[in-house]
Design a protein around this motif. Structure first.
Motif, PDB file in Angstrom:
ATOM      1  N   UNK A 163      12.160  54.921   5.875  1.00 34.68           N
ATOM      2  CA  UNK A 163      11.092  55.788   5.395  1.00 34.68           C
ATOM      3  C   UNK A 163      11.671  57.177   5.221  1.00 34.68           C
ATOM      4  N   UNK A 164      11.996  57.561   3.979  1.00 27.27           N
ATOM      5  CA  UNK A 164      12.573  58.880   3.757  1.00 27.27           C
ATOM      6  C   UNK A 164      11.627  59.977   4.258  1.00 27.27           C
ATOM      7  N   UNK A 165      12.154  60.893   5.030  1.00 25.91           N
ATOM      8  CA  UNK A 165      11.352  62.011   5.524  1.00 25.91           C
ATOM      9  C   UNK A 165      10.587  61.720   6.795  1.00 25.91           C
ATOM     10  N   UNK A 166      10.861  60.580   7.421  1.00 25.68           N
ATOM     11  CA  UNK A 166      10.128  60.247   8.646  1.00 25.68           C
ATOM     12  C   UNK A 166      10.831  60.834   9.863  1.00 25.68           C
ATOM     13  N   UNK A 167      10.074  61.102  10.911  1.00 28.96           N
ATOM     14  CA  UNK A 167      10.679  61.500  12.176  1.00 28.96           C
ATOM     15  C   UNK A 167      10.640  60.357  13.173  1.00 28.96           C
ATOM     16  N   UNK A 168       9.725  59.415  12.963  1.00 31.90           N
ATOM     17  CA  UNK A 168       9.646  58.258  13.855  1.00 31.90           C
ATOM     18  C   UNK A 168       9.041  57.090  13.089  1.00 31.90           C
ATOM     19  N   UNK A 169       9.501  55.895  13.399  1.00 33.19           N
ATOM     20  CA  UNK A 169       8.921  54.685  12.797  1.00 33.19           C
ATOM     21  C   UNK A 169       8.608  53.708  13.925  1.00 33.19           C
ATOM     22  N   UNK A 170       7.372  53.187  13.902  1.00 28.45           N
ATOM     23  CA  UNK A 170       6.987  52.190  14.888  1.00 28.45           C
ATOM     24  C   UNK A 170       6.797  50.848  14.181  1.00 28.45           C
ATOM     25  N   UNK A 171       7.243  49.785  14.830  1.00 31.85           N
ATOM     26  CA  UNK A 171       7.026  48.437  14.298  1.00 31.85           C
ATOM     27  C   UNK A 171       6.040  47.717  15.200  1.00 31.85           C
ATOM     28  N   UNK A 172       5.052  47.068  14.575  1.00 34.20           N
ATOM     29  CA  UNK A 172       4.060  46.303  15.319  1.00 34.20           C
ATOM     30  C   UNK A 172       4.063  44.872  14.817  1.00 34.20           C
ATOM     31  N   UNK A 173       3.945  43.930  15.747  1.00 35.78           N
ATOM     32  CA  UNK A 173       3.773  42.527  15.391  1.00 35.78           C
ATOM     33  C   UNK A 173       2.333  42.177  15.739  1.00 35.78           C
ATOM     34  N   UNK A 174       1.472  42.066  14.709  1.00 40.99           N
ATOM     35  CA  UNK A 174       0.031  41.966  14.950  1.00 40.99           C
ATOM     36  C   UNK A 174      -0.363  40.677  15.653  1.00 40.99           C
ATOM     37  N   UNK A 175       0.471  39.633  15.556  1.00 37.81           N
ATOM     38  CA  UNK A 175       0.096  38.350  16.142  1.00 37.81           C
ATOM     39  C   UNK A 175       0.755  38.070  17.479  1.00 37.81           C
ATOM     40  N   UNK A 176       1.498  39.019  18.014  1.00 35.16           N
ATOM     41  CA  UNK A 176       2.125  38.816  19.319  1.00 35.16           C
ATOM     42  C   UNK A 176       1.132  39.116  20.437  1.00 35.16           C
ATOM     43  N   UNK A 177       1.364  38.547  21.642  1.00 37.57           N
ATOM     44  CA  UNK A 177       0.482  38.859  22.773  1.00 37.57           C
ATOM     45  C   UNK A 177       0.426  40.365  23.029  1.00 37.57           C
ATOM     46  N   UNK A 178       1.536  41.049  22.861  1.00 39.13           N
ATOM     47  CA  UNK A 178       1.580  42.503  22.940  1.00 39.13           C
ATOM     48  C   UNK A 178       2.136  42.997  21.603  1.00 39.13           C
ATOM     49  N   UNK A 179       1.314  43.661  20.791  1.00 37.41           N
ATOM     50  CA  UNK A 179       1.772  43.979  19.428  1.00 37.41           C
ATOM     51  C   UNK A 179       2.896  45.012  19.356  1.00 37.41           C
ATOM     52  N   UNK A 180       3.098  45.791  20.413  1.00 41.87           N
ATOM     53  CA  UNK A 180       4.168  46.787  20.364  1.00 41.87           C
ATOM     54  C   UNK A 180       5.522  46.089  20.272  1.00 41.87           C
ATOM     55  N   UNK A 181       6.384  46.560  19.390  1.00 41.95           N
ATOM     56  CA  UNK A 181       7.722  45.986  19.287  1.00 41.95           C
ATOM     57  C   UNK A 181       8.785  47.041  19.574  1.00 41.95           C
ATOM     58  N   UNK A 182       8.804  48.081  18.755  1.00 40.47           N
ATOM     59  CA  UNK A 182       9.857  49.072  18.910  1.00 40.47           C
ATOM     60  C   UNK A 182       9.426  50.361  18.225  1.00 40.47           C
TER      61      UNK A 182
END
Lengths: 109, 138
Positions: free
Chosen positions: B67-86
């Motif tokens: 993502x050009x110009x981003x300071x942080x990128x979060x990835x979510x897995x919507x179907x996981x028991x815990x959607x947080x990934x990284x």
């Protein structure tokens, strides 16, 4: 400390000043998610690396917050700018308080 | 057919459970998004999310985000028991705001990447990944 943890990083030996280099890191770690069960049906407790950082001469390149959804033997690939000759420092933070680190130096070609 | 009081109650409970279930799975993704964005509006586009269309093994699914110009990128897995990934936080010496890693997916689902831009705005992209073997134990 979890056993058999071995960090591996790939950094070019030289780079032009101000150019971007691609860094690849891999660390052997089982990354136990805390959701698996053993044969007796007991939950295996969570044991992961939850943070990874990469610094160059003290300046931050990348700081990664990791959750159990990161695969076994966490792998990262990213790019860094190299303004001058120096050292890349890679650090991994384990749930059990262990810190694994390694560093690689890079020269200006 | 006549509904007794008991039937009506049971029906009502069933309907309520049906209505609540998908929402609760969705709500955790919502909560994770909210924790990252702080309630700000999230626009579509501006993030490149690369993931395979079909992942044979959910234990290691290669994904990359840019993502050009981003300071942080979060990835979510919507179907996981815990959607947080990284969450990738890019520092001063980061050359391109892009990174690749390997993640676990419990099953076929949408993977979402949300980028925080330097000006404080948020954008996102999502991609469906079909998973043959789930990666969350069981």
């Amino acid at each position: 400390m979890a056993s058999g943890v071995k960090p591996r990083v790939k950094v070019p030996k030289t780079a032009a000043a101000g150019s971007a280099v691609t860094l690849k890191t891999l660390i052997s770690h089982k990354m136990e998610s805390g959701r698996r069960k053993d044969k007796q049906g007991n939950v295996i407790p969570r044991s992961i690396i939850h943070r990874f950082t990469c610094e160059f001469n003290g300046a931050m390149v990348l700081d990664v917050a990791m959750e159990p959804a990161i695969s076994t033997n966490p792998y990262f690939e990213f790019e860094a700018t190299v303004p001058e000759a120096g050292d890349f420092k890679f650090t991994w933070y384990d749930d059990d308080g262990s810190v694994y680190d390694t560093s690689k130096s890079i020269k200006i070609a | 057919m006549e509904f007794t009081r008991r039937d009506t109650l049971a029906l009502g409970l069933g309907a309520a459970a049906l209505a609540v279930l998908p929402i609760s799975a969705y709500a955790t993704t919502e909560a994770a998004t909210l924790a990252f964005t702080g309630g700000a509006d999230v626009a579509e586009g501006g993030v490149d999310l690369t993931a395979p269309e079909i992942a044979e093994n959910g234990n290691t699914v290669p994904v990359s985000v840019a993502a050009p110009g981003a300071v942080a990128i979060m990835i979510l897995a919507t179907g996981n028991p815990d959607p947080n990934v990284v969450t990738f936080n890019f520092g001063a010496l980061s050359a391109s705001t892009a990174a690749s890693t390997r993640i676990r997916l419990a099953g076929t689902q949408d993977v979402v990447a949300i980028a925080k831009m330097a000006d404080g705005s948020f954008t996102k992209a999502s991609k469906q990944v079909k998973v043959t073997i789930g990666g969350c134990g069981g």
